[in-house]
Structure formats: C-alpha cells, structure tokens
Design a protein around this motif. Structure first.
Motif, PDB file in Angstrom:
ATOM      1  N   SER A 163     -17.406  36.848  13.602  1.00  0.00           N
ATOM      2  CA  SER A 163     -16.903  38.437  13.441  1.00  0.00           C
ATOM      3  C   SER A 163     -16.717  38.826  12.090  1.00  0.00           C
ATOM      4  O   SER A 163     -16.587  37.650  11.193  1.00  0.00           O
ATOM      5  N   PHE A 164     -16.624  39.913  11.658  1.00  0.00           N
ATOM      6  CA  PHE A 164     -16.509  40.452  10.166  1.00  0.00           C
ATOM      7  C   PHE A 164     -15.065  40.296   9.803  1.00  0.00           C
ATOM      8  O   PHE A 164     -14.341  41.177  10.640  1.00  0.00           O
ATOM      9  N   ASP A 165     -14.714  40.089   8.672  1.00  0.00           N
ATOM     10  CA  ASP A 165     -13.354  40.280   8.269  1.00  0.00           C
ATOM     11  C   ASP A 165     -13.720  40.915   6.747  1.00  0.00           C
ATOM     12  O   ASP A 165     -14.286  40.267   5.673  1.00  0.00           O
ATOM     13  N   LEU A 166     -13.451  41.773   6.432  1.00  0.00           N
ATOM     14  CA  LEU A 166     -13.461  42.698   5.239  1.00  0.00           C
ATOM     15  C   LEU A 166     -12.928  41.839   3.828  1.00  0.00           C
ATOM     16  O   LEU A 166     -13.390  41.495   2.900  1.00  0.00           O
ATOM     17  N   LEU A 167     -11.486  41.696   4.034  1.00  0.00           N
ATOM     18  CA  LEU A 167     -11.018  40.807   3.055  1.00  0.00           C
ATOM     19  C   LEU A 167     -11.588  39.432   2.956  1.00  0.00           C
ATOM     20  O   LEU A 167     -11.762  38.921   1.714  1.00  0.00           O
ATOM     21  N   GLY A 168     -11.926  38.834   3.814  1.00  0.00           N
ATOM     22  CA  GLY A 168     -12.363  37.321   3.730  1.00  0.00           C
ATOM     23  C   GLY A 168     -13.625  37.659   3.088  1.00  0.00           C
ATOM     24  O   GLY A 168     -14.138  36.535   2.620  1.00  0.00           O
ATOM     25  N   THR A 169     -14.691  38.694   3.452  1.00  0.00           N
ATOM     26  CA  THR A 169     -15.817  38.767   2.870  1.00  0.00           C
ATOM     27  C   THR A 169     -15.674  38.825   1.447  1.00  0.00           C
ATOM     28  O   THR A 169     -16.322  38.354   0.358  1.00  0.00           O
ATOM     29  N   VAL A 170     -14.870  39.943   0.753  1.00  0.00           N
ATOM     30  CA  VAL A 170     -14.442  39.931  -0.453  1.00  0.00           C
ATOM     31  C   VAL A 170     -14.197  38.604  -1.345  1.00  0.00           C
ATOM     32  O   VAL A 170     -14.625  38.325  -2.460  1.00  0.00           O
ATOM     33  N   VAL A 171     -13.382  37.892  -0.671  1.00  0.00           N
ATOM     34  CA  VAL A 171     -12.708  36.699  -1.386  1.00  0.00           C
ATOM     35  C   VAL A 171     -13.905  35.711  -1.338  1.00  0.00           C
ATOM     36  O   VAL A 171     -14.178  35.052  -2.465  1.00  0.00           O
ATOM     37  N   ALA A 172     -14.897  35.834  -0.378  1.00  0.00           N
ATOM     38  CA  ALA A 172     -15.913  34.573  -0.237  1.00  0.00           C
ATOM     39  C   ALA A 172     -17.114  35.260  -1.388  1.00  0.00           C
ATOM     40  O   ALA A 172     -17.882  34.350  -2.133  1.00  0.00           O
ATOM     41  N   LEU A 173     -17.126  36.602  -1.578  1.00  0.00           N
ATOM     42  CA  LEU A 173     -18.104  37.157  -2.615  1.00  0.00           C
ATOM     43  C   LEU A 173     -17.334  36.491  -3.973  1.00  0.00           C
ATOM     44  O   LEU A 173     -18.159  36.228  -5.028  1.00  0.00           O
ATOM     45  N   CYS A 174     -16.241  36.710  -4.078  1.00  0.00           N
ATOM     46  CA  CYS A 174     -15.511  35.886  -5.333  1.00  0.00           C
ATOM     47  C   CYS A 174     -15.829  34.795  -5.757  1.00  0.00           C
ATOM     48  O   CYS A 174     -16.328  34.154  -6.982  1.00  0.00           O
ATOM     49  N   ALA A 175     -15.945  34.099  -4.648  1.00  0.00           N
ATOM     50  CA  ALA A 175     -16.406  32.577  -4.858  1.00  0.00           C
ATOM     51  C   ALA A 175     -17.962  32.419  -5.165  1.00  0.00           C
ATOM     52  O   ALA A 175     -18.121  31.581  -6.158  1.00  0.00           O
ATOM     53  N   ALA A 176     -18.725  33.245  -4.612  1.00  0.00           N
ATOM     54  CA  ALA A 176     -19.992  33.250  -5.149  1.00  0.00           C
ATOM     55  C   ALA A 176     -20.283  33.695  -6.358  1.00  0.00           C
ATOM     56  O   ALA A 176     -21.164  33.036  -7.200  1.00  0.00           O
ATOM     57  N   LEU A 177     -19.240  34.507  -7.038  1.00  0.00           N
ATOM     58  CA  LEU A 177     -19.437  34.918  -8.584  1.00  0.00           C
ATOM     59  C   LEU A 177     -19.021  33.840  -9.347  1.00  0.00           C
ATOM     60  O   LEU A 177     -19.568  33.543 -10.563  1.00  0.00           O
ATOM     61  N   CYS A 178     -18.044  32.829  -8.823  1.00  0.00           N
ATOM     62  CA  CYS A 178     -17.565  31.833  -9.519  1.00  0.00           C
ATOM     63  C   CYS A 178     -18.838  30.669  -9.570  1.00  0.00           C
ATOM     64  O   CYS A 178     -18.947  29.874 -10.652  1.00  0.00           O
ATOM     65  N   VAL A 179     -19.570  30.750  -8.446  1.00  0.00           N
ATOM     66  CA  VAL A 179     -20.445  29.517  -8.595  1.00  0.00           C
ATOM     67  C   VAL A 179     -21.641  30.151  -9.575  1.00  0.00           C
ATOM     68  O   VAL A 179     -22.167  29.366 -10.102  1.00  0.00           O
ATOM     69  N   CYS A 180     -21.862  31.447  -9.664  1.00  0.00           N
ATOM     70  CA  CYS A 180     -22.834  31.960 -10.715  1.00  0.00           C
ATOM     71  C   CYS A 180     -22.575  31.773 -12.002  1.00  0.00           C
ATOM     72  O   CYS A 180     -23.090  31.153 -12.782  1.00  0.00           O
ATOM     73  N   ALA A 181     -21.000  31.898 -12.097  1.00  0.00           N
ATOM     74  CA  ALA A 181     -20.509  31.641 -13.638  1.00  0.00           C
ATOM     75  C   ALA A 181     -20.638  29.975 -13.585  1.00  0.00           C
ATOM     76  O   ALA A 181     -20.953  29.597 -14.953  1.00  0.00           O
ATOM     77  N   TYR A 182     -20.619  29.027 -12.754  1.00  0.00           N
ATOM     78  CA  TYR A 182     -20.804  27.517 -13.201  1.00  0.00           C
ATOM     79  C   TYR A 182     -22.153  27.426 -13.769  1.00  0.00           C
ATOM     80  O   TYR A 182     -22.383  26.825 -14.587  1.00  0.00           O
ATOM     81  N   PHE A 183     -23.406  28.242 -12.973  1.00  0.00           N
ATOM     82  CA  PHE A 183     -24.704  28.021 -13.750  1.00  0.00           C
ATOM     83  C   PHE A 183     -24.874  28.394 -14.915  1.00  0.00           C
ATOM     84  O   PHE A 183     -25.627  27.993 -15.831  1.00  0.00           O
ATOM     85  N   VAL A 184     -24.391  29.975 -15.225  1.00  0.00           N
ATOM     86  CA  VAL A 184     -24.697  30.688 -16.474  1.00  0.00           C
ATOM     87  C   VAL A 184     -23.991  29.895 -17.500  1.00  0.00           C
ATOM     88  O   VAL A 184     -24.510  29.864 -18.628  1.00  0.00           O
ATOM     89  N   ILE A 185     -22.563  29.494 -17.303  1.00  0.00           N
ATOM     90  CA  ILE A 185     -21.899  28.804 -18.433  1.00  0.00           C
ATOM     91  C   ILE A 185     -22.504  27.427 -18.702  1.00  0.00           C
ATOM     92  O   ILE A 185     -22.590  26.981 -19.762  1.00  0.00           O
ATOM     93  N   SER A 186     -22.813  26.536 -17.542  1.00  0.00           N
ATOM     94  CA  SER A 186     -23.645  25.352 -17.619  1.00  0.00           C
ATOM     95  C   SER A 186     -24.654  25.308 -18.676  1.00  0.00           C
ATOM     96  O   SER A 186     -25.303  24.501 -19.317  1.00  0.00           O
ATOM     97  N   GLU A 187     -25.567  26.622 -18.637  1.00  0.00           N
ATOM     98  CA  GLU A 187     -26.792  26.895 -19.305  1.00  0.00           C
ATOM     99  C   GLU A 187     -26.496  26.708 -20.670  1.00  0.00           C
ATOM    100  O   GLU A 187     -27.540  26.678 -21.490  1.00  0.00           O
ATOM    101  N   ARG A 188     -25.320  27.047 -21.277  1.00  0.00           N
ATOM    102  CA  ARG A 188     -25.126  27.296 -22.590  1.00  0.00           C
ATOM    103  C   ARG A 188     -24.627  25.818 -23.376  1.00  0.00           C
ATOM    104  O   ARG A 188     -24.335  25.733 -24.394  1.00  0.00           O
TER     105      ARG A 188
END
Length: 328
Positions: A163-188
């Motif tokens: 089932s769809f949960d709006l708040l849960g989806t937003v929080v999970a997207l925040c986790a995805a952005l943190c994963v992106c930050a992991y790769f972007v910062i590590s590249e430095r």
C-alpha cells in the motif's frame, strides 16, 4: 608535438585499467559487507534491542576501528579539519546517520521491500543530477542500463500488494538522497582527503550525533543481554553486533569510499545495487528466508543494467581525465 601526445594514453591505459578493476572489486566487496547488516541486526531488534542502541554501537565501534586513519591525516596535514569540515560533517550527518534513520523510519510506515526500492532509486537520481548539472543527456547505454536495473530491483524486492504511504515515501526518498550524498562526497576523496580518514571522521560524527539523540531521549537506548538464533545456532548478542560493527559497517564504508574515486559515483552507485542481492543471500543462509525464482530473475536484470552502465564509453573517458581519480 603530435607523437608525444599520442603516446600518453598508451602509457596510462594499463594503469587506468588496473585502477578501474580494483575499484569494481572494492565496490562489490563494500556491497557484500553492507548487505550482511540487515540479517544480523534484525534478530537483535526482534529480541528487544532499540534501533538507537544498535545504530550507536554500530557507528561507534566502526568509527573507532577506522580512527587511526583519521588521526594519521590530522598529524600529516595541519589544518585538515579546517579544510574539510564541511565534507566530514556532511558525510557523518547524511550517508552515515541520515540514511539509516530515514530508511528505518520509512520501514516503520511501509513494507521493507517498498522502502528498499525507493532508497535504491539513488543511482537513477544521480544520473538525473549529472544530467541537470552538466546539461548533457546521458548516453543510450546509461538510460537503458538504468531502466533495466530498476526493473530488476522491482522484481528482487517484490512489492506486490504493498500500500502507498505518503509520509513513508517522502522519508524513503530522503534516505535515497542520503545515499546519493554518499557517492558524491566519496568521489571527492583523494590525496588531500584520504578515503579512510573521510569514512572514519563521518562515522565518529554520526556516532556522536546518535549519542546525543539517545542521551536526550529522542532515540530510545535499550540494549538487553539477549541471545539470538543465526543459521540455527543460538549466540549471545555481541556476536551479531560485533559482526555488524566490525565487518559490515567498517569494511562497507572503508571499501566504498576507496572504490568511488576509482570508478566514479555513477558506476559505483549501480554496482551498489548488488547489496540487495547479497542481502537476499545472507537472509537465506542465516534466517532461512528462501528467495523466490522471480527474485533471481530480478538479480540477473540488475547485473545486466550494471554492465550496460559500465560499458558506456563516455564514462570511461570521463574517469580517465577526472581529477578525483587516484594516481596509482
């Protein structure tokens, strides 16, 4: 003038290939290490451990194990913290602390499979980010690889009936952005910012922040003396906890930050999808959770997607001239 210029790629090509190969090996090893966290932490949480306690021990022990690299960088480079405090703080608060808090928060509002699927949209988000930043459309190989890998991921995590949960989806997207930050910062990372020093500093900052959350009561700290069952064997709590801290977290971050500068954030993020496949294997071995046939098919598609992205000729050119690439 033309002859010396033409000879440079012939000299550097074998070295670049060795660096790229070692980067791929490190990236896979990092995904393998990270993937064992869930199957080892899950029994502890079910036995009464709080999430705050598990994360604090995980980050704290890993940070201490990698701390010699951080203190060595401090000794060798006067002003190390002053120059790199933004990257260290960002790494500690996003890839280390934020990713785990957002993911587990999303997991409490939606099925684990859905939270995983959203979090692992990170490779596609990175492709979009580079597209917007450079205003250059990704190659067909990258676009097809992204699509195939995402289809494979959907099959692996099996979200049927969710089932769809709006708040849960937003929080999970925040986790995805943190994963992106992991790769972007590590590249430095590089000679000026040693990868292991970056990982150590980030883990110590993340553990400090989690300690503050636990001390203030925002995150409950409960760590009972319990036993858990792994692969049919009853073991004390410190066995899975030490594995998660010393192996899954320490090696996962160490190998990961060493891999990204070698192969680039985009390729590394797609190779990171293999973490989902390895997690299925660990759950099968230690928790007797047998994967379905469709999940094996999804794993094959993820592998095809990674191969397509890696085969992109333009990424090889970019890696070869990238200033972040380490000099062997």
């Amino acid at each position: 003038m033309a002859a010396p210029t033409a000879s440079i790629p012939l000299v550097l090509s074998p070295a670049r290939r060795r660096v790229s190969t070692s980067g791929l090996i490190l990236a896979v090893a990092s995904a393998l290490a990270f993937s064992s966290s869930g199957p080892f932490v899950k029994p502890l949480l079910e036995a009464g451990w709080s999430l705050g306690a598990a994360l604090l021990v995980r980050m704290g022990v890993a940070g201490l194990l990698l701390s010699p690299a951080f203190f060595l960088a401090l000794r060798r480079q006067p002003g190390f913290v002053r120059r790199h405090w933004r990257l260290l703080l960002g790494f500690g608060l996003m890839p280390v602390l934020g990713c785990q808090l957002f993911f587990f928060s999303a997991m409490q509002r939606m099925p684990v499979a859905v939270a995983l699927l959203i979090q692992y949209l990170a490779p596609v988000l990175l492709v979009v980010f580079v597209w917007l930043r450079t205003r250059r459309r990704p190659s067909a190989l990258v676009l097809w690889g992204s699509a195939v890998a995402m289809v494979g991921l959907v099959l692996v995590v099996d979200i049927s009936g969710a089932s769809f949960d709006l708040l849960g989806t937003v929080v999970a997207l925040c986790a995805a952005l943190c994963v992106c930050a992991y790769f972007v910062i590590s590249e430095r990372a590089g000679d000026d910012l040693p990868p292991l020093a970056l990982a150590a500093g980030g883990l110590l900052i993340g553990a400090t922040a989690m300690g503050i959350l636990c001390l203030t009561g925002i995150m409950p700290f409960v760590a009972p003396d319990v036993s858990v069952v792994l692969a049919g064997v009853e073991v004390p709590w410190f066995v899975p906890m030490l594995w998660v801290a010393a192996i899954a977290t320490t090696l996962g971050y160490a190998f990961g930050v060493m891999a990204v500068p070698r192969i680039g954030s985009r390729v590394a993020s797609f190779v990171g999808l293999s973490e989902v496949l390895f997690a299925l294997g660990f759950a099968w071995m230690f928790l007797a959770e047998v994967p379905a046939p469709i999940q094996f098919a999804g794993g094959a598609l993820i592998l095809v997607g990674v191969i397509l992205v890696r085969a992109d000729a333009r990424s090889d050119v970019e890696d070869a001239v990238s200033p972040a690439a380490p000099v062997p």
